[in-house]
Design a protein around this motif. Sequence first.
Motif, PDB file in Angstrom:
ATOM      1  N   GLU A  48       1.451  19.725   1.829  1.00 36.76           N
ATOM      2  CA  GLU A  48       2.799  19.455   1.336  1.00 36.76           C
ATOM      3  C   GLU A  48       2.997  17.982   0.982  1.00 36.76           C
ATOM      4  O   GLU A  48       3.843  17.651   0.142  1.00 36.76           O
ATOM      5  N   GLU A  49       2.221  17.080   1.598  1.00 35.79           N
ATOM      6  CA  GLU A  49       2.313  15.663   1.251  1.00 35.79           C
ATOM      7  C   GLU A  49       1.740  15.412  -0.141  1.00 35.79           C
ATOM      8  O   GLU A  49       2.282  14.611  -0.923  1.00 35.79           O
ATOM      9  N   ILE A  50       0.651  16.071  -0.452  1.00 31.04           N
ATOM     10  CA  ILE A  50       0.070  15.950  -1.793  1.00 31.04           C
ATOM     11  C   ILE A  50       1.007  16.602  -2.811  1.00 31.04           C
ATOM     12  O   ILE A  50       1.253  16.049  -3.898  1.00 31.04           O
ATOM     13  N   ALA A  51       1.552  17.750  -2.456  1.00 26.99           N
ATOM     14  CA  ALA A  51       2.435  18.480  -3.369  1.00 26.99           C
ATOM     15  C   ALA A  51       3.656  17.660  -3.744  1.00 26.99           C
ATOM     16  O   ALA A  51       4.138  17.724  -4.877  1.00 26.99           O
ATOM     17  N   ALA A  52       4.178  16.885  -2.804  1.00 29.41           N
ATOM     18  CA  ALA A  52       5.364  16.077  -3.080  1.00 29.41           C
ATOM     19  C   ALA A  52       5.092  15.057  -4.179  1.00 29.41           C
ATOM     20  O   ALA A  52       5.899  14.879  -5.106  1.00 29.41           O
ATOM     21  N   MET A  53       3.952  14.362  -4.106  1.00 25.03           N
ATOM     22  CA  MET A  53       3.609  13.377  -5.127  1.00 25.03           C
ATOM     23  C   MET A  53       3.327  14.048  -6.469  1.00 25.03           C
ATOM     24  O   MET A  53       3.795  13.610  -7.523  1.00 25.03           O
ATOM     25  N   VAL A  54       2.567  15.135  -6.425  1.00 23.27           N
ATOM     26  CA  VAL A  54       2.220  15.831  -7.668  1.00 23.27           C
ATOM     27  C   VAL A  54       3.481  16.337  -8.371  1.00 23.27           C
ATOM     28  O   VAL A  54       3.627  16.196  -9.586  1.00 23.27           O
ATOM     29  N   ALA A  55       4.386  16.920  -7.606  1.00 25.83           N
ATOM     30  CA  ALA A  55       5.615  17.444  -8.205  1.00 25.83           C
ATOM     31  C   ALA A  55       6.417  16.326  -8.848  1.00 25.83           C
ATOM     32  O   ALA A  55       6.949  16.496  -9.952  1.00 25.83           O
ATOM     33  N   TRP A  56       6.520  15.177  -8.176  1.00 27.20           N
ATOM     34  CA  TRP A  56       7.260  14.066  -8.787  1.00 27.20           C
ATOM     35  C   TRP A  56       6.601  13.629 -10.099  1.00 27.20           C
ATOM     36  O   TRP A  56       7.285  13.349 -11.089  1.00 27.20           O
ATOM     37  N   LEU A  57       5.278  13.584 -10.123  1.00 29.89           N
ATOM     38  CA  LEU A  57       4.567  13.187 -11.347  1.00 29.89           C
ATOM     39  C   LEU A  57       4.802  14.167 -12.489  1.00 29.89           C
ATOM     40  O   LEU A  57       4.544  13.845 -13.651  1.00 29.89           O
ATOM     41  N   CYS A  58       5.285  15.356 -12.170  1.00 29.89           N
ATOM     42  CA  CYS A  58       5.571  16.369 -13.182  1.00 29.89           C
ATOM     43  C   CYS A  58       7.040  16.371 -13.619  1.00 29.89           C
ATOM     44  O   CYS A  58       7.443  17.234 -14.410  1.00 29.89           O
ATOM     45  N   THR A  59       7.826  15.438 -13.122  1.00 28.33           N
ATOM     46  CA  THR A  59       9.238  15.371 -13.499  1.00 28.33           C
ATOM     47  C   THR A  59       9.443  14.381 -14.637  1.00 28.33           C
ATOM     48  O   THR A  59       8.575  13.555 -14.945  1.00 28.33           O
ATOM     49  N   GLU A  60      10.630  14.431 -15.217  1.00 35.53           N
ATOM     50  CA  GLU A  60      10.986  13.467 -16.261  1.00 35.53           C
ATOM     51  C   GLU A  60      11.060  12.048 -15.721  1.00 35.53           C
ATOM     52  O   GLU A  60      10.908  11.074 -16.474  1.00 35.53           O
ATOM     53  N   ASP A  61      11.326  11.906 -14.413  1.00 39.51           N
ATOM     54  CA  ASP A  61      11.413  10.570 -13.827  1.00 39.51           C
ATOM     55  C   ASP A  61      10.099   9.810 -13.937  1.00 39.51           C
ATOM     56  O   ASP A  61      10.089   8.572 -13.927  1.00 39.51           O
ATOM     57  N   CYS A  62       9.004  10.508 -14.013  1.00 35.54           N
ATOM     58  CA  CYS A  62       7.711   9.850 -14.221  1.00 35.54           C
ATOM     59  C   CYS A  62       7.556   9.579 -15.711  1.00 35.54           C
ATOM     60  O   CYS A  62       6.944  10.352 -16.446  1.00 35.54           O
ATOM     61  N   SER A  63       8.134   8.486 -16.157  1.00 40.83           N
ATOM     62  CA  SER A  63       8.238   8.231 -17.593  1.00 40.83           C
ATOM     63  C   SER A  63       7.417   7.041 -18.075  1.00 40.83           C
ATOM     64  O   SER A  63       7.090   6.954 -19.263  1.00 40.83           O
ATOM     65  N   PHE A  64       7.057   6.105 -17.176  1.00 41.52           N
ATOM     66  CA  PHE A  64       6.355   4.894 -17.613  1.00 41.52           C
ATOM     67  C   PHE A  64       4.973   4.768 -16.978  1.00 41.52           C
ATOM     68  O   PHE A  64       4.312   3.758 -17.112  1.00 41.52           O
ATOM     69  N   SER A  65       4.531   5.802 -16.292  1.00 39.63           N
ATOM     70  CA  SER A  65       3.182   5.821 -15.716  1.00 39.63           C
ATOM     71  C   SER A  65       2.341   6.826 -16.479  1.00 39.63           C
ATOM     72  O   SER A  65       2.706   8.004 -16.577  1.00 39.63           O
ATOM     73  N   THR A  66       1.226   6.366 -17.026  1.00 42.50           N
ATOM     74  CA  THR A  66       0.277   7.279 -17.653  1.00 42.50           C
ATOM     75  C   THR A  66      -1.115   6.687 -17.552  1.00 42.50           C
ATOM     76  O   THR A  66      -1.280   5.460 -17.512  1.00 42.50           O
ATOM     77  N   GLY A  67      -2.116   7.543 -17.446  1.00 43.96           N
ATOM     78  CA  GLY A  67      -3.481   7.072 -17.216  1.00 43.96           C
ATOM     79  C   GLY A  67      -3.616   6.392 -15.868  1.00 43.96           C
ATOM     80  O   GLY A  67      -4.505   5.570 -15.669  1.00 43.96           O
ATOM     81  N   ALA A  68      -2.730   6.727 -14.932  1.00 43.96           N
ATOM     82  CA  ALA A  68      -2.677   6.033 -13.646  1.00 43.96           C
ATOM     83  C   ALA A  68      -3.295   6.870 -12.537  1.00 43.96           C
ATOM     84  O   ALA A  68      -3.418   8.091 -12.640  1.00 43.96           O
ATOM     85  N   VAL A  69      -3.647   6.181 -11.457  1.00 46.65           N
ATOM     86  CA  VAL A  69      -4.267   6.803 -10.294  1.00 46.65           C
ATOM     87  C   VAL A  69      -3.374   6.545  -9.086  1.00 46.65           C
ATOM     88  O   VAL A  69      -3.121   5.400  -8.732  1.00 46.65           O
ATOM     89  N   PHE A  70      -2.893   7.609  -8.460  1.00 43.63           N
ATOM     90  CA  PHE A  70      -1.988   7.496  -7.323  1.00 43.63           C
ATOM     91  C   PHE A  70      -2.726   7.885  -6.047  1.00 43.63           C
ATOM     92  O   PHE A  70      -3.174   9.018  -5.900  1.00 43.63           O
ATOM     93  N   ASP A  71      -2.857   6.925  -5.140  1.00 44.34           N
ATOM     94  CA  ASP A  71      -3.587   7.165  -3.894  1.00 44.34           C
ATOM     95  C   ASP A  71      -2.757   7.939  -2.879  1.00 44.34           C
ATOM     96  O   ASP A  71      -1.555   7.688  -2.718  1.00 44.34           O
ATOM     97  N   LEU A  72      -3.413   8.848  -2.192  1.00 46.84           N
ATOM     98  CA  LEU A  72      -2.825   9.595  -1.075  1.00 46.84           C
ATOM     99  C   LEU A  72      -3.915   9.659  -0.011  1.00 46.84           C
ATOM    100  O   LEU A  72      -4.447  10.718   0.291  1.00 46.84           O
ATOM    101  N   SER A  73      -4.250   8.487   0.530  1.00 46.88           N
ATOM    102  CA  SER A  73      -5.470   8.398   1.325  1.00 46.88           C
ATOM    103  C   SER A  73      -5.256   7.956   2.760  1.00 46.88           C
ATOM    104  O   SER A  73      -6.225   7.677   3.468  1.00 46.88           O
ATOM    105  N   GLY A  74      -4.012   7.888   3.214  1.00 48.06           N
ATOM    106  CA  GLY A  74      -3.785   7.464   4.591  1.00 48.06           C
ATOM    107  C   GLY A  74      -4.287   6.058   4.874  1.00 48.06           C
ATOM    108  O   GLY A  74      -4.576   5.722   6.018  1.00 48.06           O
ATOM    109  N   GLY A  75      -4.375   5.241   3.817  1.00 42.49           N
ATOM    110  CA  GLY A  75      -4.827   3.854   3.969  1.00 42.49           C
ATOM    111  C   GLY A  75      -6.283   3.642   3.690  1.00 42.49           C
ATOM    112  O   GLY A  75      -6.775   2.505   3.767  1.00 42.49           O
ATOM    113  N   ARG A  76      -7.026   4.708   3.337  1.00 39.23           N
ATOM    114  CA  ARG A  76      -8.464   4.559   3.146  1.00 39.23           C
ATOM    115  C   ARG A  76      -8.827   3.796   1.881  1.00 39.23           C
ATOM    116  O   ARG A  76      -9.753   2.983   1.867  1.00 39.23           O
ATOM    117  N   ALA A  77      -8.110   4.045   0.781  1.00 36.55           N
ATOM    118  CA  ALA A  77      -8.504   3.504  -0.519  1.00 36.55           C
ATOM    119  C   ALA A  77      -8.572   1.971  -0.477  1.00 36.55           C
ATOM    120  O   ALA A  77      -7.677   1.315   0.070  1.00 36.55           O
TER     121      ALA A  77
END
Length: 245
Positions: free
Chosen positions: A214-243
């Motif tokens: 559900e933590e991954i789903a939250a970020m993915v769903a936001w990236l699929c909304t209209e609010d994600c308007s100025f990010s493209t070709g981007a990489v969003f980390d969900l790594s618990g601090g590992r990256a």
Amino acid sequence: MNQLDMKGRHAVITGGAAGLGFAIAQRMLASGATVTLWDRDDVALAGAAKALGAGVQTVQVDVTRHDSVVQAVAQTALKVDALVNSAGITGPNTPLVNYPVDAWNQVMQVNINGIFHCCREIVPLMQQADYGRIVNIASVAGKDGNPNASAYSTSKAAVIGLTKSLGKELASTGIRVNCVTPAAVKTAIFDQMTPEHIQFMLSKIPMGRFGMPEEIAAMVAWLCTEDCSFSTGAVFDLSGGRATY
């Protein structure tokens, strides 16, 4: 749960019958979207559709086959506002010098060729509408490289490269293309890994725990909304601090 606005939007989710794909479908439905689940397992698709309820269409598809993806597009609602490429496999955990050639090819077919096939066929639909959101599920392994997982690490690095390339190609349109790079997330995909590899991945996460679907789903769903308007070709980390980059 924060409320996201996907009312009136339709999403295609590959690998949607289980794991991350299923969790993403749940979050999108809760946000007002309708979804089409693409998966090769027809039994799992039926179970997922029953569990998710209204607003769900299912299509059996093998993303490794271009002709199967073409057929799936024809069976899917013509309006596709979002595409989430979640289908993936880990392959065996073994040193590269012992890596089975057939297994290497299978990982590449599913994890990168499958995304290519889906994007190739769905992007034109988005171009007609001059709107779309594409989210590819990569992995922190594609950035850091996990030992004894050369095919998986390589395929996920390729997902990042494809995302950046396609994002630039479509940047002047209304289509946004991004990817997420989770650390290990506790799903059935763990069944494909050795206990030693699972422990290795956990040891690399500063938070000391695995991610939850559900933590991954939250970020993915936001990236699929209209609010994600100025990010493209981007990489969003969900790594618990590992990256590390």
